[in-house]
Design a protein around this motif. Structure first.
Motif, PDB file in Angstrom:
ATOM      1  N   LYS E  50     -17.806  -3.980 -26.251  1.00  0.00           N
ATOM      2  CA  LYS E  50     -17.693  -5.414 -25.982  1.00  0.00           C
ATOM      3  C   LYS E  50     -18.612  -5.834 -24.837  1.00  0.00           C
ATOM      4  O   LYS E  50     -19.395  -6.778 -24.953  1.00  0.00           O
ATOM      5  CB  LYS E  50     -16.245  -5.763 -25.611  1.00  0.00           C
ATOM      6  N   THR E  51     -18.477  -5.110 -23.720  1.00  0.00           N
ATOM      7  CA  THR E  51     -19.285  -5.470 -22.567  1.00  0.00           C
ATOM      8  C   THR E  51     -20.767  -5.337 -22.882  1.00  0.00           C
ATOM      9  O   THR E  51     -21.571  -6.210 -22.531  1.00  0.00           O
ATOM     10  CB  THR E  51     -18.910  -4.571 -21.383  1.00  0.00           C
ATOM     11  N   THR E  52     -21.106  -4.288 -23.575  1.00  0.00           N
ATOM     12  CA  THR E  52     -22.511  -4.087 -23.911  1.00  0.00           C
ATOM     13  C   THR E  52     -23.033  -5.261 -24.729  1.00  0.00           C
ATOM     14  O   THR E  52     -24.140  -5.757 -24.492  1.00  0.00           O
ATOM     15  CB  THR E  52     -22.675  -2.767 -24.681  1.00  0.00           C
ATOM     16  N   LEU E 163     -17.405 -14.572 -21.060  1.00  0.00           N
ATOM     17  CA  LEU E 163     -16.327 -14.201 -20.147  1.00  0.00           C
ATOM     18  C   LEU E 163     -15.950 -12.757 -20.430  1.00  0.00           C
ATOM     19  O   LEU E 163     -15.420 -12.446 -21.490  1.00  0.00           O
ATOM     20  CB  LEU E 163     -15.120 -15.117 -20.349  1.00  0.00           C
ATOM     21  N   ASP E 164     -16.265 -11.880 -19.487  1.00  0.00           N
ATOM     22  CA  ASP E 164     -15.987 -10.458 -19.717  1.00  0.00           C
ATOM     23  C   ASP E 164     -14.705 -10.065 -19.006  1.00  0.00           C
ATOM     24  O   ASP E 164     -14.710  -9.749 -17.823  1.00  0.00           O
ATOM     25  CB  ASP E 164     -17.164  -9.609 -19.229  1.00  0.00           C
ATOM     26  N   GLU E 165     -13.618 -10.104 -19.727  1.00  0.00           N
ATOM     27  CA  GLU E 165     -12.313  -9.785 -19.151  1.00  0.00           C
ATOM     28  C   GLU E 165     -12.100 -10.461 -17.816  1.00  0.00           C
ATOM     29  O   GLU E 165     -11.781  -9.800 -16.835  1.00  0.00           O
ATOM     30  CB  GLU E 165     -12.161  -8.282 -18.969  1.00  0.00           C
ATOM     31  N   PRO E 166     -12.276 -11.752 -17.773  1.00  0.00           N
ATOM     32  CA  PRO E 166     -12.194 -12.415 -16.470  1.00  0.00           C
ATOM     33  C   PRO E 166     -10.779 -12.346 -15.908  1.00  0.00           C
ATOM     34  O   PRO E 166     -10.568 -12.575 -14.739  1.00  0.00           O
ATOM     35  CB  PRO E 166     -12.599 -13.857 -16.771  1.00  0.00           C
TER      36      PRO E 166
HETATM   37 MG   LIG Z   1     -16.100  -3.857 -20.763  1.00  0.00          MG
END
Ligand SMILES: [Mg+2]
Ligand SMILES: Nc1ncnc2c1ncn2[C@@H]1O[C@H](COP(=O)(O)OP(=O)(O)OP(=O)(O)O)[C@@H](O)[C@H]1O
Ligand SMILES: Nc1ncnc2c1ncn2[C@@H]1O[C@H](COP(=O)(O)OP(=O)(O)OP(=O)(O)O)[C@@H](O)[C@H]1O
Ligand SMILES: NCCCCNCCCN
Ligand SMILES: [Mg+2]
Lengths: 270, 361, 385, 305, 385
Positions: E50-52, E163-166
């Motif tokens: 996901k982050t990638t 929004l990365d796991e904000p």
């Molecule tokens: Mg991540």
């Protein structure tokens, strides 16, 4: 496009390597000359390769005595300064008390004072106090200018340390001394080691303050200074190169040991 | 404030431990002692002394410049403390100052029969030591010009040294005020034995010009020698014996007696207050006044030997050296050699200060 | 909230425990008995004094007044390392320079125990960390670190284990797993656990007894279901789970029931479920106890109802949450399980919310207090955060 | 649960142990006890001599070795000293300043690369910065003398590429002195800077570039301000000793490059003009402190050390 | 999972996007269209990429293959600071040396905008931080920091907000509040939000479209209710919400229904709710769709049922969760809302679990796959953690 991006990300490393090269350039000269058989006593040019200097590093006994003396002074000054400075750092980092800011100034000032000023003023003190100059006055002087560096280095480490660890230790049946011995000390140790290394290098290398307060005692830098005036024996370069090597090994060993203890790379966050 | 540095014989008493301790700490200038050609750690004449007397000598070449050395030891001497040295070698004027300050121990002439016998008459009963009981000459010498022929052409005059463009920044002069200023006074046609303040100022202006223009790289003590040998320095003001010694290793290094004249000086053996081995020191002094030892030393250091009979001894070793006027000056040489005049404390301070300001410190 | 008169030998008792920091009173006259071997949860808003209480029990903070007793022994002034009490710290406070084994062995060694090997290994196996002996804390995941912290405390067989939000730093998923693990271990070792948490669900599912703390005092204490079903104060009713509270006044009694008038409507509540029997009151109904009907006619007999219109609806998989605007202008929140049986309602629809009076409860009310709507799962709980 | 009711007491409580649990009264005097030896050392061997030196700066300038010096509160020594040696004074700050700029240009990338880009080579590179300090300062400077010498390869190279004229030199020029200063004190700049940059969170740099900051802007707006504490400490640890240094000027320069350190050195050791030497020392110190505090104020971090 | 053929000008499109780190493929041939102005949630287990993915969209990571398009513009190789895309980082990454105002103004200033005052203040007011302009990040609570991070990104009016796991670092309560806040703001500003989270509830309540990612690929994509009610794979069924999955085989059809035999019992599932119509299948029922009855006789007509005995029961306030051991030895999990209407069952009791076949769904099955029980809220989800 890709190349420019790679460059954008890596040019700093390139510059850093160049700067390191700059830092090492004179060391390389010293190392090279340590393998030199000079054409004459006054010559400093590279003449002929030889291992003689390394085989026989004590060509002049004064030099080796000076090295030994410098190591002794460095060792004593390091031990005393590290103990005094560490203890002060603890007091400053862990306690609130009156006169803290004054003390901070007292610790900062020696670092802000040119060595020359420290050397001359201390000399005046010794002379007016009738203290014979020599080995011990050098030690005293070195401790004086190393303490501040130790305090600053150790304090930084201490303030970065999690105070809850000490509470946890007490909770786990460790008394005050045990807590200090088992938790605080080991955790601050890298800072103390770094401070001690710094102190040793400052002491071992000091010329200015030492020159004023040494009387007839000759340390290695003073020997080099004197030798430079009359032609340096090539063995001086052996000592210089060897010290560099020792430092490399020492620092590397401590950091490796530290890394081994801390248990290698931090795991990426889960 | 601080008290006066003046000491008196009664006020500052030294104890002689020579009976118990057969040691001697000897401070000297570099290139002032013979060294074995093959093994540079051996000093034949000194080793001879050790084997003859059993006195262990700690020989240190830690005198580079009179002022610098004085600065190093004056605190202790002013406070009547040991300098850690039993015997040291300083130039006339500095010797005079030390004696005046009461910092030098009186020697026992009875223990110096060789000195009694062999000290050159011209060096006896000098104004600062009228009875020859404080200071015994070690060597005399000349301050003149020197150049390294490997990196520059010949130099003949002081003016050349101070102005020749090809030498720019490759010249050193001595921080010894009397030597440098003496040469300049003479190059201006004045007499260092007897000059006025205005004449001194003229010479100083000349020097300042050379400094400001960048002609002069540094003012040195004895440490000009390695730089000249390396060729980092093309030419300099230097001392005769040093240059001659360098000339042995590289014949293109030459000492020059400028037409306008050279400076003549002597360095003296002194036993400072609180030195613990005066008697041992006296043995050493006496030893070096043995003409054969003196010749051995002279053959190496190539300074002017103060010992009568040494020339004859040297002839046996190296007749060519014995004929060198720089070592045993002839009349012609002596005519060109001048001694810098004695300065009173006031003058010395004034001239030193002016000079130091020009040399940058 | 008073000291339990009959205490067994290993109970932890706090008597009039008070701690002030300068002008601030962090813990005020706390009286509390934690029975030996129980799982006790301390709940409360941030800053209410939970940590301070635990620190006083551990000996890391000295009480301003009052006493801490273990059975009959007064340990109030004992240094931390002399108490049979251990703590699992929120951030674990693992010793970074020691490996897992040495972390766990730390307490044993400090007490001079020589052969720690067996005990440490047994404990590591209890927390399922066999094989991790030589790892250092930095090499462990959050959950693993948590378990090391637990093992490090448990291996000492303390009489009381204090847990100060040991799960606070974990993500939701890991947190749920760790909760079960903690409960399993507590059941297995039978030590008294005092567990501090912000998370009411956590407290309810794990603890035998829950204490809800507010501003340095304990507001209610009891079994989770007991507190949830019949909260003692508005604070508890809204802090532990959520509640719709309707402001009204007691207008009379009717057999075993009290009658409450709110906004001109009459409601009844069993007196057994009333904390106040006169004057201003709050009528409470939990959102999951409310049910929705399309019309008043569909309301089961005996149920009480309120009409309104749907202003918001949230589908959250397991359930759907509705916000209902009542005739008198305040809102009610209703959780309907997505069991497939219930009708779905759309925003704007007029509906009737109804409930069994036995599921309502009555609380005393300050005169100026107004209605409170149970926040929907995805609605801000308060104005200021 | 059989609980160990009693725990063996850790015997021998040490005064040196810090007590994290605040126990009022218990350790009231401990900090003073801990501070006493170090503070006493500094007081005795730093403050007292400094006061003595201050007194010396007010001695009668007419005093001499043989007559002694009287404390006449001659404040004139200060203006006199300044007047005689202001060029060297100015030069000290000028050279140290240029050296500082050079050192920053070299030291910042170095510290940055080690802290942020070196990965697992970090430790080794850091060691490489420290290790040269163990080879004597003088030896390294003498090595520079060889490197920069008129007949050396460097000068030859520079002459060949016409960066230097046929008679151009490096040794005995301001360039050599500044280079020497830069070289010798560079590690003192790099180490604190590294410490500060190492703590720099890479994610902040990413956030910055995400927020439209070019690499240059990111450096200017994020990296630089966040490394300020280290930068300040490093700058001071570099600038202060560099300003007071005289060995580089002495070994690599000519009288035209002499700095105030050379003057003080000669005042104390050659000319034996104690009042002037002391006055110059104090002028130097106060000038440095003035610069330092002015700088700290601007850097906005008073609490650097 | 293929590129939507009709894309509007501002859609974010990922085409064959692939990222490998050495031997590891973090993201594999990702094709995805996020419509302009939508709230898109990316869900998936840790490490699934996901982050990638987000970092490639932001320009912080360079794709190994594939393209990133914004409308028709290929931004694959654009430097991050040149993209109309902003990110709210998990740890916020607020600039500690700048105050709240300057943090928010950062992007505007970098783009050379002079008068930022009005915009910044408006944005701060949107996130309810008026008055906090001169505070520094260290002086803010977690929730406040989160809002600064949001404002700092939003003030630039990016086309896409990542929004990365904000909310990952927030505690449960604050997390719930922030979810609502985010949703409100997205509705207000109408920017495309791509939201990465671990928390399925979060994804479901906030997003218009949810994509469930697994090992670098997208398994299912659609509206939350759609995915929840009819998951495409066993991974989705168990990752998004929870499911009881019973292993069986399709044994035939019956009108619009498929017949499934499992453990000798026949169940039916509407073919419209079947992802497989032959061979080995998994019959899925969500735990809240299961209901309990004391006896088979009480099961409503048309419902299907399984008998068993209660092995565990958890009271969690809003609901009670039961674990049921079936006759054939596996377990089922059942959530019963505590609406007050339902009977309570005790551990050990024999009960019947029943469900409406319209609430079941059918998935393809690997031959070696077994039953899966929806984990109860307080049961470990997997064996290894
Ligand atoms: Mg991540
Ligand atoms: N050492 C201290 N000095 C001054 N005040 C303190 C100290 N420790 C705690 N407090 C204050 O006492 C009150 C209670 O703090 P405590 O840490 O016990 O709260 P808590 O219930 O644990 O809160 P949280 O849930 O946020 O951890 C708070 O207002 C806090 O600010
Ligand atoms: N810079 C990198 N170098 C090597 N591997 C990486 C790098 N970044 C990520 N990875 C790997 O790529 C995979 C996907 O990582 P990514 O961070 O995208 O996962 P994620 O879905 O965001 O996980 P999480 O939910 O834990 O944040 C992981 O296996 C990770 O270890
Ligand atoms: N190498 C020995 C040089 C001795 C010089 N003495 C100083 C004489 C000063 N005029
Ligand atoms: Mg707390």
């Amino acid at each position: 496009m890709r190349i420019s991006r790679w460059l954008a990300e890596h040019w700093v490393l390139g510059v850093a390597l160049l700067v390191l090269g700059y830092l090492f350039l004179p060391i390389a000269v010293v190392a090279a000359l340590s393998f030199n058989r000079p054409s004459s006593r006054l010559s400093y040019d590279f003449n002929e390769f030889t291992l003689d200097n390394w085989r026989n590093p004590c060509a002049t006994s004064e030099m080796c005595e000076a090295v030994l003396r410098s190591v002794q002074i460095g060792f004593l000054a390091t031990v005393v300064a590290t103990v005094l400075g560490t203890v002060m750092a603890f007091a400053l980092a862990r306690h609130r008390f009156r006169g803290r800011s004054g003390l901070n100034v007292l610790i900062f000032l020696p670092m802000a004072t040119p060595e020359l000023v420290m050397g001359t003023s201390l000399l005046a003190l010794f002379v007016s106090g009738g203290v014979p100059l020599g080995f011990w006055t050098i030690v005293i002087a070195h401790v004086m200018f190393c303490v501040s560096f130790v305090v600053v280095t150790v304090k930084a480490r201490l303030t970065g340390m999690d105070g809850r660890l000490e509470e946890a230790a007490m909770d786990l049946y460790a008394g005050e001394w045990q807590t200090f011995r088992r938790i605080t000390l080991p955790l601050v140790l890298p800072g103390i080691v770094a401070a001690a290394l710094l102190a040793f290098s400052l002491s071992f290398d000091d010329f200015i303050v030492t020159n004023f307060n040494s009387g007839t005692t000759v340390t290695f830098p003073m020997y080099v200074w004197g030798a430079a005036q009359r032609g340096i024996p090539p063995q001086v370069n052996v000592i210089g190169t060897a010290m560099f090597g020792v430092a490399l090994l020492l620092v590397l060993a401590t950091s490796l040991a530290h890394r081994a203890r801390a248990g290698g790379q931090r795991r990426p966050a889960p | 404030g601080t008290p006066a540095a003046q000491q008196t014989e009664e006020g500052c008493v030294s104890e002689d431990l020579s009976g118990a301790e057969r040691t001697l700490a000897f401070s000297n200038w570099p290139q002032y002692m013979d060294v074995d050609e093959d093994d540079e750690s051996r000093r034949p004449s000194l080793d001879g002394f050790v084997s003859r007397t059993g006195i262990q000598v700690t020989y240190t070449e830690d005198i580079n410049d009179n002022n610098e050395f004085f600065g190093k030891v004056q605190n202790q001497l002013a406070a009547c403390q040991s300098t850690g040295r039993d015997i040291m070698v300083l130039t006339d004027w500095m010797t005079a100052r030390m004696i005046r300050l009461g910092w030098i121990q009186k020697l026992d002439r009875s223990k110096l029969p060789n000195v009694e016998a062999n000290l050159l008459p011209s060096l006896r009963n000098r104004p600062f030591d009228t009875e020859d009981q404080y200071a015994i000459p070690w060597q005399s010498g000349l301050a003149g010009l020197a150049y390294n022929g490997r990196v520059t052409g010949e130099i003949r005059t002081v003016d050349e040294l101070l102005t020749r463009p090809d030498l720019k920044g490759r010249v050193t002069a001595l921080s010894e005020m009397r030597d440098t200023m003496g040469l300049l006074l003479m190059s201006n046609g004045h007499d260092p034995t007897d000059f006025t303040a205005a004449q001194f100022d003229d010479a100083l202006t000349k020097l300042r010009r050379a400094v400001d223009s960048g002609q002069i790289r540094r003012f040195t003590g004895n440490d000009y020698a390695p730089d000249l040998a390396k060729g980092d320095i093309a030419a300099c003001v230097g001392w005769s014996g040093d240059i001659i010694q360098l000339g042995f290793e590289d014949e293109r290094i030459k000492f020059v007696v400028p037409e306008s004249g050279v400076l003549l000086w002597s360095d003296n053996l002194l036993v400072p207050n609180r030195a613990g081995h005066k008697a041992n020191a006296e043995e050493l002094i006496n030893y070096y006044y043995d003409p054969t030892v003196a010749a051995q030393l002279a053959a190496y250091v190539n300074y002017i030997c103060p010992v009568q009979g040494a020339q004859a001894e040297l002839e046996k070793i190296d007749p060519e050296l014995a004929a060198n006027p720089l070592i045993f000056p002839d009349e012609a040489m002596l005519a060109k050699a001048k001694v810098f005049m004695a300065l009173d404390e006031q003058q010395e301070r004034e001239y030193e200060t002016k000079f130091q300001q020009v040399i940058g410190a | 909230m008073t000291v339990d008169p009959q205490t067994s030998a290993g109970d932890l008792r706090l008597a009039h425990l008070t701690k002030t920091f300068g002008a601030l009173t962090a813990v005020e006259e706390l009286d509390l008995t934690v029975p030996q071997g129980s799982f006790f949860a301390l709940l409360g808003a941030s800053g209410c004094g939970k940590t301070t209480t635990l620190r006083m029990v551990a000996g890391l903070e000295e009480p301003t007044r009052g006493r801490v007793l273990l059975g009959d022994r007064d340990i109030t002034r004992l240094r931390p390392y002399k108490r049979p009490v251990n703590t699992v710290f929120q951030s674990y406070a693992l010793f970074p320079h020691l490996d897992v084994f040495e972390n766990v062995a730390f307490g044993l060694r400090r007490r001079g125990i020589r052969s720690v090997d067996g005990q440490v290994r047994r404990m590591l196996s209890l927390v399922q960390l066999d094989g991790y002996e030589r790892h250092h804390p930095a090499q462990l995941s959050g959950g693993q670190q948590q378990r090391v912290a637990l093992a490090r405390a448990l291996v000492n067989h303390p009489q009381v284990l204090l847990l100060d939000e040991p799960l606070g730093a974990l993500d939701v998923k890991l947190r749920r797993r760790m909760q079960l693990e903690l409960k399993r271990i507590q059941t297995e070792v039978g030590i008294t656990f005092v567990h501090v948490t912000h998370d009411q669900e956590e407290a309810m599912t794990m603890a035998d007894t829950v204490a809800v703390m507010n501003a340095g005092r304990i507001e209610q204490l009891g079994a989770p279901a007991e507190i949830y079903e019949f909260p003692a104060t508005a604070f508890v009713a809204t802090f532990l789970g959520q509640s719709n509270l309707i402001a009204g006044d007691v207008s009379g009694g009717n057999g075993g029931d009290l009658l409450v008038t709110a906004y001109g409507t009459r409601f009844s509540v069993p007196s057994a479920r009333s904390r106040a029997d006169q004057g201003p009151v709050l009528l409470g109904v939990r959102p999951e106890k409310l049910r929705l009907a399309a019309a008043a006619g569909q309301v089961p007999a005996g149920h009480q109802h309120v009409e309104g219109s749907i202003t918001d609806a949230f589908y959250v998989g397991v359930s759907t949450q509705y916000l209902l605007r009542t005739g008198w202008g305040t809102e009610l929140s209703v959780f309907v399980a997505n069991s497939g049986a219930q009708e779905r309602f759309a925003v704007g629809e007029r509906v009737v919310a109804h409930w069994d009076p036995r599921h309502a409860f009555l609380l005393g009310r300050q005169v100026d207090e107004d209605d409170r709507t149970a926040p929907m799962r995805h609605e801000p709980v308060g104005a200021s955060w | 649960m059989s609980a160990p009711a009693h725990v063996p007491t850790a015997s021998g409580e040490q005064p040196a142990s810090p007590a994290p649990a605040a126990r009022p009264g218990r350790h009231r005097f401990l900090p003073y006890l801990l501070l006493l030896p170090g503070a006493a050392w500094l007081f005795l061997f730093f403050v007292v001599p400094l006061v003595q030196l201050a007194a010396a700066s007010l001695y009668d300038p007419a005093g001499s070795l043989s007559t002694g010096y009287a404390l006449t509160w001659s404040f004139d020594n200060y203006p006199a000293a300044l007047q005689a040696y202001w060029p060297q004074f100015g030069r000290s700050f000028w050279y140290a300043g240029i050296a500082l700029v050079l050192a920053l240009l070299m030291g910042y990338p170095l510290a940055y690369a080690i802290a942020q880009k070196a990965g697992r080579w970090k430790h080794l590179l850091l060691v490489c910065v420290i290790a040269p300090m163990f080879t004597s300062f003088l030896l390294r400077t003498l090595a520079w003398k060889t490197i920069l010498s008129d007949n050396g390869w460097l000068v030859g190279l520079l002459r060949d590429v016409h960066l230097l004229g046929p008679d151009g030199r490096l040794l005995a020029t301001p360039v050599a002195v500044v280079l020497g200063l830069t070289y010798n004190f560079l590690p003192f700049l790099v180490l604190p800077l590294y410490a500060s940059l190492e703590r720099l969170d890479r994610r902040l740099l990413e956030a910055s570039s995400d927020l439209y900051a070019s690499p240059l802007k990111t450096f200017r707006r994020v990296t630089l301000p966040l490394s300020m504490p280290g930068l300040t400490a490093g700058t001071l640890l570099f600038f202060i000793p560099a300003t007071g240094d005289y060995l580089n000027a002495e070994l690599l320069g000519t009288p035209n490059e002499y700095m105030i350190g050379n003057v003080i050195d000669s005042a104390f050791l050659v000319r034996l003009d104690y009042p002037q030497g002391a006055a110059l020392s104090f002028l130097l110190m106060s000038a440095i402190l003035a610069v330092v505090f002015g700088y700290l104020r601007n850097a906005g971090t008073r609490d650097v050390l």
